[in-house]
Design a protein around this motif. Structure first.
Motif, mmCIF file in Angstrom:
data_model
loop_
_atom_site.group_PDB
_atom_site.id
_atom_site.type_symbol
_atom_site.label_atom_id
_atom_site.label_comp_id
_atom_site.label_asym_id
_atom_site.label_seq_id
_atom_site.Cartn_x
_atom_site.Cartn_y
_atom_site.Cartn_z
ATOM 1 N N GLU A 1 0.830 -1.199 0.000
ATOM 2 C CA GLU A 1 0.000 0.000 0.000
ATOM 3 C C GLU A 1 0.869 1.255 0.000
ATOM 4 N N ARG A 2 0.383 2.274 -0.710
ATOM 5 C CA ARG A 2 0.987 3.611 -0.717
ATOM 6 C C ARG A 2 2.447 3.592 -1.193
ATOM 7 N N CYS A 3 2.756 2.715 -2.151
ATOM 8 C CA CYS A 3 4.101 2.672 -2.736
ATOM 9 C C CYS A 3 4.196 3.648 -3.900
ATOM 10 N N TYR A 4 5.422 3.961 -4.265
ATOM 11 C CA TYR A 4 5.645 4.845 -5.407
ATOM 12 C C TYR A 4 6.882 4.383 -6.163
ATOM 13 N N VAL A 5 6.755 4.308 -7.488
ATOM 14 C CA VAL A 5 7.881 4.002 -8.369
ATOM 15 C C VAL A 5 8.006 5.150 -9.361
ATOM 16 N N LEU B 1 7.961 -4.809 -2.901
ATOM 17 C CA LEU B 1 8.083 -3.502 -2.279
ATOM 18 C C LEU B 1 7.046 -3.400 -1.168
ATOM 19 N N GLY B 2 7.514 -3.244 0.084
ATOM 20 C CA GLY B 2 6.616 -3.202 1.217
ATOM 21 C C GLY B 2 5.811 -1.919 1.290
ATOM 22 N N ILE C 1 10.653 4.099 -4.774
ATOM 23 C CA ILE C 1 11.821 4.081 -5.652
ATOM 24 C C ILE C 1 11.819 5.420 -6.379
ATOM 25 N N ALA C 2 12.812 6.257 -6.082
ATOM 26 C CA ALA C 2 12.786 7.644 -6.534
ATOM 27 C C ALA C 2 13.424 7.804 -7.911
ATOM 28 N N ALA C 3 13.533 9.058 -8.325
ATOM 29 C CA ALA C 3 13.942 9.415 -9.685
ATOM 30 C C ALA C 3 15.282 8.815 -10.076
ATOM 31 N N HIS C 4 15.320 8.279 -11.292
ATOM 32 C CA HIS C 4 16.551 7.808 -11.939
ATOM 33 C C HIS C 4 17.236 6.664 -11.192
ATOM 34 N N GLY D 1 17.563 -7.472 -10.884
ATOM 35 C CA GLY D 1 17.768 -8.616 -10.013
ATOM 36 C C GLY D 1 16.584 -8.860 -9.094
ATOM 37 N N GLU D 2 16.866 -9.168 -7.831
ATOM 38 C CA GLU D 2 15.828 -9.494 -6.863
ATOM 39 C C GLU D 2 15.923 -8.537 -5.676
ATOM 40 N N LEU D 3 14.915 -7.711 -5.531
ATOM 41 C CA LEU D 3 14.861 -6.745 -4.434
ATOM 42 C C LEU D 3 13.622 -7.021 -3.584
ATOM 43 N N THR D 4 13.844 -7.163 -2.284
ATOM 44 C CA THR D 4 12.750 -7.329 -1.332
ATOM 45 C C THR D 4 12.915 -6.286 -0.240
ATOM 46 N N THR D 5 11.862 -5.510 0.031
ATOM 47 C CA THR D 5 11.947 -4.514 1.092
ATOM 48 C C THR D 5 10.840 -4.755 2.112
ATOM 49 N N GLY D 6 11.090 -4.285 3.334
ATOM 50 C CA GLY D 6 10.037 -4.224 4.329
ATOM 51 C C GLY D 6 9.199 -2.980 4.122
ATOM 52 N N THR D 7 8.587 -2.485 5.170
ATOM 53 C CA THR D 7 7.781 -1.267 5.085
ATOM 54 C C THR D 7 8.658 -0.041 5.279
#
Length: 571
Positions: A46-50, A63-64, A69-72, A77-83
């Protein structure tokens, strides 16, 4: 600037934390489409931004909630994030990367969870890729222009300063900076600074030692079953647990463990020695079988030569009987036995046997058993001529364990022989190179991999060789900055591992009693803290100094030779 410009896609790309509260419905729909357009196996909370300008081409992305994920940014690969995680503008995240909750990654930072092999038989661009991955804990702030390389774990609550290059694991609560990144302080403890300065890890030494002394009696009582000592509650009583209790009490209380009178400690330990062989078996076990020299080849009885002997020494007594397998051996027989030790496949076992044999020789000399046969001199002659001049150690590394066997074997061997008898070690510069290279092996020193044996078996050789190399130099010794950096990192991790009222756990791995706090872990880590602190020039702040198995001073001079007295490491 008008309202529309302030809330453009470009604005949110660079300030994504504003999106959830200020985006229009149209912009929210567009962001949903942006996320759906991300290729690979991707899921968003919820409330993510790419950012529209970010290059996000993952194989797998998780993506928690409330993560951006900000500009540029460049993500593969494999990315896992928490909140609550943020990849700020121009960050690069590649390979396998896992972030906990509340991680902030500064602009222009690179998290590189992969690597090329570098075999000389083909160009680098044709080499296969490897990936051990990067792991970051909760509540971590990684500043701008940082590089984190493959295989690194950054613990919870860490802060990494701008421009750092992180090549080694960082324990929880570490504030680190530099190239390569070095721990500067523990985030929980006040002002900024580095170890050896206000706010550094060294400032915690006095507080740590005071805490350990205040809790020592409770730790010993916790491991007393009413009749004998156990390593930890629920474990079976062992001879080593009794000896560890004596060592801890001597170190922190300056007395015998309070569960028994000092005379009773001496009586029990002395009575455990077999009067014929001079060996001490484990409780309830028969005497071990002897090798061709009359000494046991391995097992608890071999280590009891060290632990029981030094426990009696701390209590003002000694073994009542000599160790026959050392008393009777000739120089020729000893050389044959040394040649037969498993140097190629099991250098630790070889080093442990020599440690026990030389320590038994030390105790026998107290009985007036002069080494008339020349066996003790034969031991040093053999060792001095067999040390590898390229590595300074005995034995060979392996693909499976790296340098673990040879470094751990080096510690055991030199502890009982060169260090105990005050004889300088051969090739000390090469030893430092070998041991430092081993100390960076993530298989044994990565996050969750450390144990007391592995850290002690690095700290003691570095300390021993540093003292020897510092003699007469008038300045910093060989690779002293690298040694201090390693000691600083380890000390930060060790001090944070103390468990109130219980002491230290031995650590991970199949060797030793495991991670639960107990007497063996507490005894060993207390000695390790002293060696690490002394490498940093701060051991005086502890107010204690090992006197038993891990004593820093030689116990005696080699018969017929002067006692070696190397100068301390320059401060």
């Amino acid at each position: 600037m008008d309202h529309h410009e302030r809330h453009s896609v470009k604005h949110f790309d660079h300030c994504p934390w504003l999106f959830a509260g200020e985006a229009t419905q149209e912009q929210r729909l567009a962001q949903r489409e942006r996320q759906q357009a991300v290729g690979g196996d991707a899921e968003f909370g919820e409330r993510c931004y790419v950012a529209d300008s970010a290059a996000v081409f993952p194989d797998r992305l998780r993506l928690g909630d409330d993560s951006y994920i900000a500009a540029h940014a460049y993500v593969t690969g494999e990315l896992t994030t928490g909140t609550d995680c943020t990849l700020n503008p121009f960050t690069t995240v590649r390979g396998t990367v896992t972030l906990g909750d509340g991680v902030r990654i500064g602009a222009h930072t690179s998290m590189l969870g992969f690597n090329h092999t570098m075999a000389p038989d083909r160009p680098v661009f044709r080499q296969p890729l490897t990936s051990r991955g990067i792991k970051v804990g909760d509540d971590v702030w990684i500043g701008s222009n940082v590089v984190v390389v493959d295989g690194v774990t950054i613990g919870d609550h860490c802060v990494v300063g701008a421009g750092a290059v992180v090549t080694r694991d960082l324990p929880a609560w570490t504030v680190a900076a530099g190239n390569p990144a070095r721990p500067l302080r523990d985030r929980r403890h006040g002002s900024t600074g580095s170890a050896g300065k206000p706010g550094g890890a060294g400032n915690d030494l006095t507080r740590f030692a005071d805490t350990a002394r205040a809790q020592a009696a409770d730790i010993l009582a916790r491991c007393w079953d009413g009749d004998r000592y156990t390593d930890r509650p629920g474990a079976a009583p062992t001879m080593r647990a009794h000896c560890d209790a004596v060592e801890i009490a001597d170190l922190l209380l300056g007395s015998a463990p309070p569960q028994l009178a000092a005379e009773e400690h001496v009586r029990r330990l002395s009575a455990a020695q077999d009067p014929v062989s001079g060996l001490v078996p484990e409780f309830g076990e028969p005497l071990p079988s002897e090798d061709d020299t009359g000494l046991t080849g391995s097992g608890a009885a071999l280590y009891h030569i060290l632990s029981v002997g030094y426990a009696l020494d701390l209590l003002g007594s000694s073994f009542p009987h000599p160790v026959r397998g050392v008393q009777d051996i000739t120089a020729g027989q000893l050389v044959v036995r040394l040649e037969d030790l498993p140097w190629r496949d099991n250098a630790w076992t070889a080093g442990a046997w020599i440690d026990a044999w030389a320590t038994a020789a030390h105790w026998n000399l107290r009985h007036g058993e002069d080494a008339a046969s020349g066996s003790l001199e034969a031991l040093f002659g053999w060792l001095l001529t067999r040390a590898d001049p390229w590595t300074g150690v005995w034995g060979s590394p392996s693909a499976e364990a790296g340098r673990l066997q040879v470094v751990n074997g080096y510690y055991r061997l030199t502890r009982g022989s060169f260090a105990q008898f005050g004889v300088p070690v051969p090739h000390p510069e090469r030893v430092v190179d070998t041991v430092l290279a081993h100390a960076h092996d993530a298989r044994h020193f990565g996050s969750g991999q450390r144990n007391a044996c592995n850290v002690l078996d690095v700290a003691h050789p570095l300390w021993l060789c540093s003292r020897q190399l510092a003699t007469g130099t008038g300045g910093d010794g060989y690779r002293s900055a690298d040694i201090r950096a390693w000691a600083e990192q380890q000390l930060t991790a060790v001090l944070s591992a103390w468990q109130d009222g219980q002491g230290f756990g031995f650590g991970a791995g199949a060797v030793g009693p495991g991670p639960r706090p107990g007497l063996q872990g507490t005894e060993m880590w207390l000695a390790i803290v002293w060696y690490l602190a002394d490498l940093l020039g701060r051991s005086d702040e502890l107010g204690y100094r090992p006197r038993g198995v891990h004593r820093p001073e030689p116990a005696r001079a080699l018969p017929g030779a002067p006692l070696s007295s190397p100068s301390p490491v320059p401060r």
